[in-house]
Design an enzyme around this catalytic site. Structure first.
Site: not given
Length: 457
Positions: A68, A153, A177
């Protein structure tokens, strides 16, 4: 379900494939239309070099891993999928989590897009586009599914694993997330107790709640990822689903369930009963208190504003307006308000811990809805004010619903895993097993057994 990491690693150890051959499959997936908007940066050449020299005895054996875009990697800029950090200097060293993955033999295929600064659960991003969810269990052939939100997210992280571009995706979980993309893409997402994860070298959202963790294709892969990221062994085989005492909390968790989710959850509970688990319905009224505690933005707004306030002073126009508005709520909270929040959270945790004693785990829907269409919650484009307002309202409601169940665990500083529970022809959905802090091994142990139970048909 497609093969998981451990099954593929077994092929390498048996000499039936190589890390380089498997990496090329992952690269092909990463370059496919299904991975549009997934990667902020691809690292195919360095991944190939790692795979070519990989030791098949290592835990990750040279197989593809995605990261990420908020974890530092030496030589890369961590932009958190924001234009605000586009010109930030490249990192001088890897974050702790990335370093552990490399030592375990990861071939890092690329850095994945995310919700800007990780501040939403829907998965849309106005700057770099939104990856569409993919059903990892049954493919993406479900009618109309390809245009649906991936969850956030860790949006690109989820899709990278669902498409086969990565076997494991490093992400973060502040309010859900990891678990939200897991539920909406038919994956497994494990959020550990926060104190067990490494957060050095990351762009923070709310340090009191942030957790570094992973998305995987199976629970056994989640166990492996957790062992690598925490540098601690996971002890399994000590608990049995048969005879385990599972609480089913009603307050908050079962509100506003979409009919498809209600049906899948009821089916999942029956399968757990049939497997010998004792299910106990409880009210858990403490969870209803969180709405009032966090009404002014909570710890996330306060802590994110502390980090962003200097950037906002000069670059507010570069932020996603939806993200900026939530960060700016923190400016209205005083130091006394923040201290009150910490005290309220501590008191709430103590009362929750007392209520949860005597249960091996709790079981809830991961999220109360299936994934809506991207078009219905897309960022404003300025072409139609009424349409933009409609989508903003839909986004706000969707974000609230997606984060509602999962964020309880973050407030608790607990641990939780989302397991897929949908059947062929259904949109992906997840069941969440969870508990308070430091029950990580017990949750993973039960999840290893629940996984096949929930998907049997």
């Amino acid at each position: 379900m497609k093969p998981d990491l451990l099954a593929t690693r077994a092929l390498l150890r048996e000499g039936r494939s190589t890390a380089s051959r498997e990496l090329e499959k992952s690269i092909a997936a990463a370059q496919s239309p299904a991975c549009q908007h997934v990667f902020a940066q691809t690292l195919f050449d360095s991944a190939r070099a790692t795979a070519a020299a990989a030791d098949p005895a290592l835990p990750l054996a040279g197989l593809a891993v995605s990261v990420k875009d908020l974890f530092d990697m030496q030589g890369c800029t961590s932009t958190a999928s924001s234009r605000v950090l586009a010109h930030a200097p490249a990192a001088h060293q890897d974050s702790g989590a990335v370093a552990r993955l490399r030592r375990a033999g990861a071939s890092i295929i690329g850095r994945t897009h995310m919700v800007e600064f990780a501040y939403a659960g829907v998965g849309v991003n106005p700057h770099f586009g939104t990856p569409a969810a993919v059903d990892a269990l049954y493919g993406d052939a479900t009618p109309g599914y390809a245009a649906r939100i991936p969850g956030g997210s860790s949006s690109g992280a989820g899709v990278s694993v669902a498409t086969g571009a990565a076997w494991l995706a490093l992400g973060s979980d502040t309010g859900g997330s990891i678990r939200i993309p897991a539920a909406l893409n038919g994956l497994v997402g494990f959020k550990p107790t926060a104190r067990l994860s490494l957060l050095d070298g990351t762009v923070p959202l709310a340090p009191s709640l942030d957790t570094a963790c992973a998305l995987t294709r199976s629970v056994r892969d989640a166990v492996l990822a957790h062992q690598i990221l925490t540098a601690q062994p996971v002890h399994t085989g000590r608990r049995s689903l048969r005879g385990s005492r599972l609480a089913v909390p009603a307050t908050v968790f079962l509100n506003e369930l979409e009919p498809a989710v209600a049906t899948a959850f009821a089916r999942s509970l029956q399968r757990l009963r049939d497997a010998g688990a004792e299910l106990v319905e409880i009210s858990l009224p403490e969870t209803a208190e969180l709405a009032a505690i966090n009404a002014a933005g909570g710890l996330t707004a306060a802590e994110s504003h502390a980090w962003h306030r200097h950037l906002l002073a000069g670059q507010a126009d570069l932020y996603d307006p939806r993200v900026r508005s939530r960060i700016e709520k923190g400016a209205l909270l005083s130091a006394a308000d923040y201290i009150d929040l910490l005290h309220l959270r501590r008191d709430w945790q103590q009362r929750m811990d007392a209520t949860l004693q005597g249960f091996d785990a709790l079981v809830s829907p991961t999220v109360p809805i299936t994934a809506p269409l991207i078009a219905d919650v897309a960022p404003a484009d300025g072409q139609d004010a009424a349409r933009d307002a409609q989508r903003d309202a839909a986004f706000t409601r969707t974000n609230m619903l997606l984060l509602r169940n999962t964020s309880v665990v973050n407030q608790l500083d607990g641990c939780a895993i989302s397991l897929p529970c949908h059947m062929p022809g259904e949109l992906p959905m997840g069941v969440m097993l969870w508990h308070s802090a430091m029950h990580d091994d017990a949750i993973l142990d039960l999840a290893l057994q629940a996984e096949s139970v929930l998907l049997s048909y």
